[in-house]
Design a protein around this motif. Sequence first.
Motif, PDB file in Angstrom:
ATOM      1  N   PHE A 171     -74.403  16.909 -16.617  1.00 39.10           N
ATOM      2  CA  PHE A 171     -75.025  15.952 -16.023  1.00 39.10           C
ATOM      3  C   PHE A 171     -73.994  15.191 -15.094  1.00 39.10           C
ATOM      4  O   PHE A 171     -72.714  15.072 -15.496  1.00 39.10           O
ATOM      5  CB  PHE A 171     -75.143  14.827 -17.050  1.00 39.10           C
ATOM      6  N   ARG A 172     -74.240  14.754 -13.930  1.00 44.71           N
ATOM      7  CA  ARG A 172     -73.257  14.487 -12.866  1.00 44.71           C
ATOM      8  C   ARG A 172     -73.344  13.120 -12.472  1.00 44.71           C
ATOM      9  O   ARG A 172     -74.403  12.652 -12.030  1.00 44.71           O
ATOM     10  CB  ARG A 172     -73.350  15.492 -11.710  1.00 44.71           C
ATOM     11  N   ASN A 198     -74.876  11.823  -1.270  1.00 47.32           N
ATOM     12  CA  ASN A 198     -76.059  12.414  -1.380  1.00 47.32           C
ATOM     13  C   ASN A 198     -75.752  14.184  -1.181  1.00 47.32           C
ATOM     14  O   ASN A 198     -76.493  14.956  -2.015  1.00 47.32           O
ATOM     15  CB  ASN A 198     -76.753  12.011  -0.317  1.00 47.32           C
ATOM     16  N   GLU A 199     -74.737  14.546  -0.284  1.00 48.11           N
ATOM     17  CA  GLU A 199     -74.353  15.822  -0.364  1.00 48.11           C
ATOM     18  C   GLU A 199     -73.783  16.428  -1.726  1.00 48.11           C
ATOM     19  O   GLU A 199     -73.942  17.538  -1.970  1.00 48.11           O
ATOM     20  CB  GLU A 199     -73.184  15.941   0.845  1.00 48.11           C
ATOM     21  N   ALA A 200     -73.122  15.585  -2.677  1.00 47.24           N
ATOM     22  CA  ALA A 200     -73.009  16.066  -4.031  1.00 47.24           C
ATOM     23  C   ALA A 200     -73.975  15.991  -4.862  1.00 47.24           C
ATOM     24  O   ALA A 200     -73.746  16.862  -6.007  1.00 47.24           O
ATOM     25  CB  ALA A 200     -71.561  15.080  -4.536  1.00 47.24           C
ATOM     26  N   GLN A 201     -75.034  15.795  -4.620  1.00 44.75           N
ATOM     27  CA  GLN A 201     -76.385  15.974  -5.247  1.00 44.75           C
ATOM     28  C   GLN A 201     -75.966  15.274  -6.913  1.00 44.75           C
ATOM     29  O   GLN A 201     -76.333  15.988  -7.792  1.00 44.75           O
ATOM     30  CB  GLN A 201     -76.898  17.329  -5.464  1.00 44.75           C
ATOM     31  N   PRO A 202     -75.669  14.155  -7.136  1.00 42.14           N
ATOM     32  CA  PRO A 202     -75.399  13.666  -8.636  1.00 42.14           C
ATOM     33  C   PRO A 202     -76.813  13.426  -9.108  1.00 42.14           C
ATOM     34  O   PRO A 202     -77.697  13.091  -8.541  1.00 42.14           O
ATOM     35  CB  PRO A 202     -74.823  12.429  -8.189  1.00 42.14           C
ATOM     36  N   ASP A 203     -76.838  13.296 -10.681  1.00 41.67           N
ATOM     37  CA  ASP A 203     -77.793  12.908 -11.284  1.00 41.67           C
ATOM     38  C   ASP A 203     -78.123  11.300 -11.283  1.00 41.67           C
ATOM     39  O   ASP A 203     -79.061  10.741 -11.578  1.00 41.67           O
ATOM     40  CB  ASP A 203     -77.835  13.388 -12.675  1.00 41.67           C
ATOM     41  N   LEU A 204     -76.563  10.638 -11.018  1.00 48.20           N
ATOM     42  CA  LEU A 204     -76.730   9.296 -11.247  1.00 48.20           C
ATOM     43  C   LEU A 204     -75.620   8.644 -10.224  1.00 48.20           C
ATOM     44  O   LEU A 204     -74.559   9.237 -10.224  1.00 48.20           O
ATOM     45  CB  LEU A 204     -76.485   8.691 -12.742  1.00 48.20           C
TER      46      LEU A 204
END
Length: 395
Positions: A171-172, A198-204
Amino acid sequence: MFIVILGAVLGLMHLYVWKRLIKDTTVSGRMRWSMTGGLLALAVLVVATLIVPSATESTLPVWLEWAGWLWFALVAYLFLTLLVLEPVRLVLRRWIRCPRRDAEPAQGSDDVPESMPIVNRRVFIARSAAVAAGTASVGLVGFGAATALGPPDVLDVPVRLRRLDPAFTGFRIAVVSDIHLGPLAGRPHTERIVRMINEAQPDLVAIVGDLVDGTVAQLGSAAEPLRDLSSREGTFFVTGNHEYFVDDTESWLQELERLGVQPLRNANTAIRRGGAAFDLVGVNDVVGATRGDGPDFERALAGTDPTRARVLLAHQPVQVTRAAENGVDLQLSGHTHGGQMWPFHYAVRAVQPSLVGLSTVDDTQLYVSRGAGFWGPPVRIGAPPDISILSLQAP
């Protein structure tokens, strides 16, 4: 009181710089008076840059803000560099001799006798030190400005939590702090940070305080791109000390909600994956106590499950003591800027339990971001900005 002390320190710094860069390098006359007047004007500009925005509702023109803060950084490094050069200057004054000539020049000759100093030894050494200090200081500030105004580093940080359910392995969480929207960092600054997250595509996404240095009326447009933050579980926010330096803290919290950013004001929410969960908790900054809106750990943790992991958003690392007392597994903080300008990080480290990165206090892990922006001088030396992507791991 803080302004008085800071003003006195700045006054002494300028006095020392005047002595070494102007008085010691010139003779009495028009040049010295002109240089003294210029330095005095810059000293007044620095004081105005510090006082006007905080003591009045008006702001300085942006170009004056830039000039004031850059001079603040430059005079600080001139002061430090000249101090470092003091021992060298004293040794040189004792041992270095300037070239001398032997005899009186013949009439009409351009030769100078060796018995006549080409330049006074003390002035020669003072000018050499001034050139060295000026070159080093301008170089440092130029490098620091390029670092501060450039894109933040994106850091990947694995963190193992003892009570994390295996369902959340990988989970990121994107942690960003100290964005400091203001006269020197506006909408393009926000747009770049949003794009990089947004480019890192985190979960939160967790914004851990010090987002703004102004009112909604002044900076609402600069904050607008936050509505474009994208993550599976959403974006959460806790107040920093700077959120309480403006008169409309409540207006900002409402504006953030409008932009899709959820404030956690001494509150918590469960983050779920199927039947698994961990508790995301947020506490107000300690400065909020001056407004009757300080941190309340009992309220923030109310209803959380002690058998599952707790992740706390708290702006200042110093709050980790209370976090450890209350069984928090991981605290996410900012505030320190990593010191922002070396060697001032030593002063920050003296009042905070951690300057940057991951550490442990009792059974609580503490992660401190260097922040994605800057406060005051648009300069970072030894502390580049960052956006941290924490990847949670189960035991």
